[in-house]
Design an enzyme around this catalytic site. Structure first.
Site, PDB file in Angstrom:
ATOM      1  N   SER A 124       2.054  -0.860  -7.290  1.00  0.00           N
ATOM      2  CA  SER A 124       2.874  -0.465  -8.414  1.00  0.00           C
ATOM      3  C   SER A 124       2.762  -1.350  -9.501  1.00  0.00           C
ATOM      4  CB  SER A 124       4.442  -0.427  -7.885  1.00  0.00           C
ATOM      5  OG  SER A 124       5.300   0.137  -8.755  1.00  0.00           O
ATOM      6  N   ASP A 126       4.641  11.445  -6.625  1.00  0.00           N
ATOM      7  CA  ASP A 126       5.174  10.324  -6.678  1.00  0.00           C
ATOM      8  C   ASP A 126       6.097  10.390  -7.967  1.00  0.00           C
ATOM      9  OD1 ASP A 126       5.666   7.666  -7.143  1.00  0.00           O
ATOM     10  OD2 ASP A 126       3.618   7.085  -6.843  1.00  0.00           O
ATOM     11  N   HIS A 168       6.193   6.880  -3.249  1.00  0.00           N
ATOM     12  CA  HIS A 168       5.300   5.504  -4.277  1.00  0.00           C
ATOM     13  C   HIS A 168       4.947   4.585  -3.470  1.00  0.00           C
ATOM     14  CE1 HIS A 168       4.672   3.548  -7.985  1.00  0.00           C
ATOM     15  NE2 HIS A 168       5.652   2.310  -7.598  1.00  0.00           N
TER      16      HIS A 168
END
Length: 267
Positions: free
Chosen positions: A95, A217, A245
């Site tokens: 991320s 996502d 995610h």
């Protein structure tokens, strides 16, 4: 400063192998990599750490000024690599850590020689000709909700971020991780994360790079994966058979296979 204590650094695996640094995302800690570490330790030396304000890092090292930009987190990464005297390490960032890795590789090019970007996003807010997945109003409301009631926000958002509603235990784990983070420090990290724009930094990446995206996502839609891949010269894009995610938790086998195949290609 004792970097090991500041960032709760853990070193494991094969000291003769290439070093792989695993970096967690917002609201998480190094435990989020527990299903990936076993796939790496035989062939690679593995470094795990917690960003200041996360996990078991030293909270006294937190500075709102330093961590009000991704550069502050990238400096943590560069300093961890320097303290361990790493050379040509592969940095695996989940991320927001994917972008932190881009910045850290620019700061310490001799220490980071490859990037794996797991569900990356260089900008979360839509822009002209760019889809980040959120409007400016969406992000304002998200941050306002987070700042007014962090625990309530975590309970609502974490399951949506994780996806995989048929496996509620995954959303529960992420909720617990979010809720274990100090709300004031989480507020700074969230603002830094969701208001960041690292698109221009992608063009400067000069190391082998793997971009991993999921089929669905809510945080980083597939348009973002395509953008990152196109922006980084010579990068490889892999779409995992995974949703949500956090594919390293929801689909560890597919994620680990993609990472280890990429690492093997670097030899």
């Amino acid at each position: 400063m004792d970097i090991d204590r500041r960032n709760n650094v853990t070193v494991t695996g094969n000291p003769q192998g290439r070093t792989v640094v695993l970096a967690h995302g917002f609201g998480c800690d190094q435990n989020m990599w527990r299903l990936t570490v076993p796939a790496l330790v035989e062939d690679y030396q593995v470094v795990l750490f917690d960003y200041v304000g996360s996990g078991r890092s030293d909270p006294s090292a937190f500075s709102e000024d330093r961590y009000a930009s991704l550069d502050g987190y990238a400096r943590d990464v560069a300093e961890v690599c320097e303290a361990l005297d790493l050379r040509d390490a592969a940095f695996v960032g989940h991320s927001v850590s994917a972008m932190i890795g881009v910045l850290a590789a620019g700061m310490a090019p001799e220490r980071i020689g490859a990037l794996v970007m797991v569900a990356p996003s260089p900008r979360y807010i839509d822009d002209e000709g760019y889809r980040g997945g959120f409007s400016a109003q969406d992000i304002d409301e998200l941050l306002e909700s987070l700042e007014s009631n962090y625990l309530g926000w975590s309970a609502a958002m974490a399951p949506a971020i994780m996806g995989n509603t048929d496996r509620p235990e995954l959303g529960e784990e992420l909720t617990n991780s979010f809720c274990a983070t100090d709300p004031d420090m989480a507020r700074v990290f969230a603002r830094t994360t969701f208001l960041s724009d690292s698109r221009d930094d992608l063009k400067g990446v000069r190391v082998p790079t793997l971009v991993l995206e999921c089929t669905q996502d809510v945080i980083a839609p597939r348009e973002v994966g395509a953008f990152v891949h196109q922006a980084i010269p010579g990068s490889t894009l892999v779409t995992l058979d995974a949703t949500g995610h956090c594919p390293h938790l929801s689909a560890p086998e597919a994620t680990n296979e993609a990472i280890t195949s990429f690492l093997a290609s670097l030899r």
